[in-house]
Design a protein around this motif. Structure first.
Motif, PDB file in Angstrom:
ATOM      1  N   LYS A 136       0.790  -1.333   0.004  1.00  0.00           N
ATOM      2  CA  LYS A 136      -0.022   0.148  -0.043  1.00  0.00           C
ATOM      3  C   LYS A 136       0.867   1.381  -0.058  1.00  0.00           C
ATOM      4  N   CYS A 178       2.034   1.914  -3.310  1.00  0.00           N
ATOM      5  CA  CYS A 178       1.172   1.955  -4.420  1.00  0.00           C
ATOM      6  C   CYS A 178       0.966   0.668  -5.240  1.00  0.00           C
ATOM      7  N   ASP A 225      -0.719  -2.047  -4.303  1.00  0.00           N
ATOM      8  CA  ASP A 225      -1.843  -2.720  -3.837  1.00  0.00           C
ATOM      9  C   ASP A 225      -2.970  -2.413  -4.958  1.00  0.00           C
ATOM     10  N   GLU A 226      -2.954  -1.307  -5.661  1.00  0.00           N
ATOM     11  CA  GLU A 226      -3.643  -0.964  -6.702  1.00  0.00           C
ATOM     12  C   GLU A 226      -4.002  -1.896  -7.698  1.00  0.00           C
ATOM     13  N   ARG A 278      -5.991  -6.520  -8.598  1.00  0.00           N
ATOM     14  CA  ARG A 278      -6.748  -6.766  -9.894  1.00  0.00           C
ATOM     15  C   ARG A 278      -6.315  -7.873 -10.270  1.00  0.00           C
ATOM     16  N   THR A 310       1.183   8.692  -9.614  1.00  0.00           N
ATOM     17  CA  THR A 310       1.500   7.297  -8.829  1.00  0.00           C
ATOM     18  C   THR A 310       2.787   7.832  -8.071  1.00  0.00           C
ATOM     19  N   LYS A 355       2.120   9.857  -5.342  1.00  0.00           N
ATOM     20  CA  LYS A 355       1.376   9.160  -4.219  1.00  0.00           C
ATOM     21  C   LYS A 355       2.365   8.556  -3.274  1.00  0.00           C
TER      22      LYS A 355
END
Length: 585
Positions: free
Chosen positions: A447, A450, A452-453, A457, A507, A510
């Protein structure tokens, strides 16, 4: 001698098998040497005199000798195979273990293909040679010596034929070996080129296909393979001379022994049984010479292999633990105290020169510079991937050379430029950062990075299988997984070496925000080409030609540093924003 000592040290637990093998081979030779004498006794004392009892008794002894010889030969084969296979296993194990201790400086001395060749082809050749030496290396000379003694005992006059044959064959063998040694030494070095060609092609197969360069790659491989073929063919042609010379000598000896022996039988100075024994010993002597020639050829071939394997085994890591290492990194302070660094000790110029930089724990430091400005080299010194040439690098106010290697590298986590993932699930790859990390800790690290995004899926989520090298995920996904893996170490210093170059700017932002909020106490060094990736850092270091050209915040550098200002303007004003281009103007 030093090479031999290095290799024999790897026999280890197979010493017993290595001793038993030649002992069993000697027993086999002894039985083979007894049989011709027994055969002569059967002919002279049994057949010629019609004594059937003698024939049966001596015949039984011959069968017993043959059975004992057969058993000894089988045992020799069994223990020889075990000893040679174990020897090869220990060589590979020790080489691989030693390679794991190598510093980057050690690794730079060898090509990947060269190390693979040493672990495979070279070790296999040494295994075959070792087995040949244990079995034939003991059997052949023992058989030759005993057969010669027995021949001299039966008839010194006829035995002189063998002595002449041995001298002729020894001279021929010496000439052959002296010529092929250099060829084999050259050939095994060329195996590195062949393996390099294969490795490069397979690792870059997507590029090869994208540029339709299959024919070029085939030609390059054929050239490397053809070079080996040409020299091996030359060596084999020379070695092929051994067989006809050997066979000519054998048949000549048989003819001479038969002719001279027949004349002696006619004059009653020799018996038929003794002639049969001499012919048998003739085959033993010359067969032993053929075995010896094979042993010498195998040893000749493996000399180059032995040197290459011993070179890796004897290579000492240039970076090792101190005698009483510090086992704890107190904090994330980093100090470069007038550091100079060169990759080679005898280099005329330093790659890094007079680096004087002091970073406080928890700071976020951006590092910018053109290609070849030594940004990666700078951060590699912090985790002691290389040692400084002059000056000191301190972490937590302690020289990095005073730390235990495992401790400093666990607390200074580096995400290198080459983002390498290994075959296995995402969880398995993440746990390279911490073997005992829970699923929750892995997910938290993802997480932060970034990652986990995209993981969520995947149909299998964190149990998704990653192919070797991470070939089934994109470059940006690979980078984020590597960052998450590094975060699992919970380091005091986190270094991102251009590790967000394949990530989009949103990203990237982030990830930096998550770092600021979630790990404020960790010292962060971010190497980047995009100024947007580091502009909110506490300080930014601008590198130029191995020197620090400027240090300051984004606003300070815009005012005081020409390189930084030019690149910022080009990146925000529609130019290329390339450091190298600006430096070259």
């Amino acid at each position: 001698m030093h090479v031999l000592k290095t290799l024999l040290a790897q026999v280890k637990e197979f010493t017993r098998d290595s001793i038993l093998t030649p002992i069993f081979m000697l027993v086999e030779v002894a039985m083979e040497m007894v049989i011709p004498l027994l055969m002569a006794s059967i002919i002279d004392e049994g057949v010629n005199k019609g004594d059937m009892h003698h024939i049966f008794v001596i015949g039984a002894y011959m069968i017993l000798a043959a059975l004992v010889g057969l058993w000894a030969g089988m045992m020799g084969g069994k223990y020889g195979a075990r000893a040679s296979a174990g020897f090869a296993r220990n060589l590979r194990k020790s080489m691989f273990a030693n390679i794991q201790t190598f510093s980057f400086e050690n690794i730079d001395k060898y090509s990947t293909a060269g190390l693979v060749t040493r672990l495979t082809t070279d070790v296999t050749n040494l295994q075959n040679s070792y087995q040949m030496i244990l079995r034939m290396g003991m059997r052949a000379p023992a058989s030759l010596i005993v057969a010669m003694i027995m021949s001299l005992y039966i008839s010194p006059r006829l035995a002189s034929v063998y002595l002449i044959a041995v001298l002729i064959l020894a001279c021929v063998l010496f000439l052959i070996i002296s010529r092929v040694t250099k060829i084999f030494d050259y050939v095994f070095k060329k195996y590195d080129d062949l393996n390099a060609s294969v490795q490069e092609n397979i690792s870059g197969i997507r590029v090869v296909k994208a540029y339709v360069r299959e024919d070029f790659e085939k030609e390059k491989f054929q050239k490397a393979s053809g070079n080996i073929y040409k020299f091996l063919l030359k060596a084999e042609r020379i070695l092929a001379c051994n067989a006809p010379v050997m066979m000519t000598t054998v048949y000549t000896c048989i003819l001479l022994i038969s002719w001279l022996g027949a004349k002696m039988i006619v004059t009653s100075t020799f018996t038929t049984g003794e002639l049969m024994s001499m012919l048998t010993y003739c085959m033993n002597i010359l067969g032993s010479l053929m075995m010896l020639s094979m042993v010498f050829v195998m040893i000749t071939m493996s000399v180059a292999n032995a040197n290459r394997v011993a070179e890796v085994l004897n290579e000492k890591a240039t970076i090792v633990n101190p005698e009483n290492p510090v086992m704890e990194v107190p904090n994330g302070d980093i100090d470069f105290d007038h550091v100079n660094f060169a990759y080679k000790k005898d280099a005329e110029e330093f790659v890094l020169e007079d680096i004087d930089l002091h970073i406080k724990r928890g700071e976020t430091i951006g590092v910018l510079g053109g290609t070849g400005s030594a940004k990666s080299t700078l951060v590699n010194l912090i985790s002691r991937l290389y040692d400084v040439t002059e000056g000191k690098v301190r972490v937590g106010d302690i020289d990095v050379r005073d730390y235990d290697l495992e401790v400093i590298r666990n607390q200074v986590s580096v995400v290198l430029q080459n983002n390498v993932l290994f075959s296995g699930t995402i969880y398995e790859n993440l746990r390279w950062g911490s073997e005992n990390a829970t699923d929750e800790e892995c997910q938290k690290a993802c997480k932060l990075a970034c990652a986990d995004e995209f993981i969520e899926r995947f149909p299998d989520g964190y149990d998704t299988y990653i192919e070797q090298g991470g070939s089934n995920v994109s470059g940006g996904q690979r980078q984020r997984l590597c960052i998450a893996r590094a975060l699992l170490k919970q380091p005091k210093v986190l270094i991102l070496d251009d590790s967000t170059s394949a990530v989009d700017t949103a990203t990237d932002a982030k990830i930096r925000k998550a770092f600021r909020e979630e790990i404020p106490g960790t010292t962060k060094l971010i190497i980047a080409q995009r100024i947007s990736s580091v502009q909110d850092a506490d300080r930014i270091v601008v590198m130029d030609n191995g020197r620090i050209d400027g240090i300051g915040t984004h606003e300070e550098l815009l005012e005081s540093n020409a390189i930084y200002r030019d690149v910022y303007e080009s990146q925000t004003g529609g130019g290329s924003g390339d450091f190298d281009e600006k430096e070259g103007e």
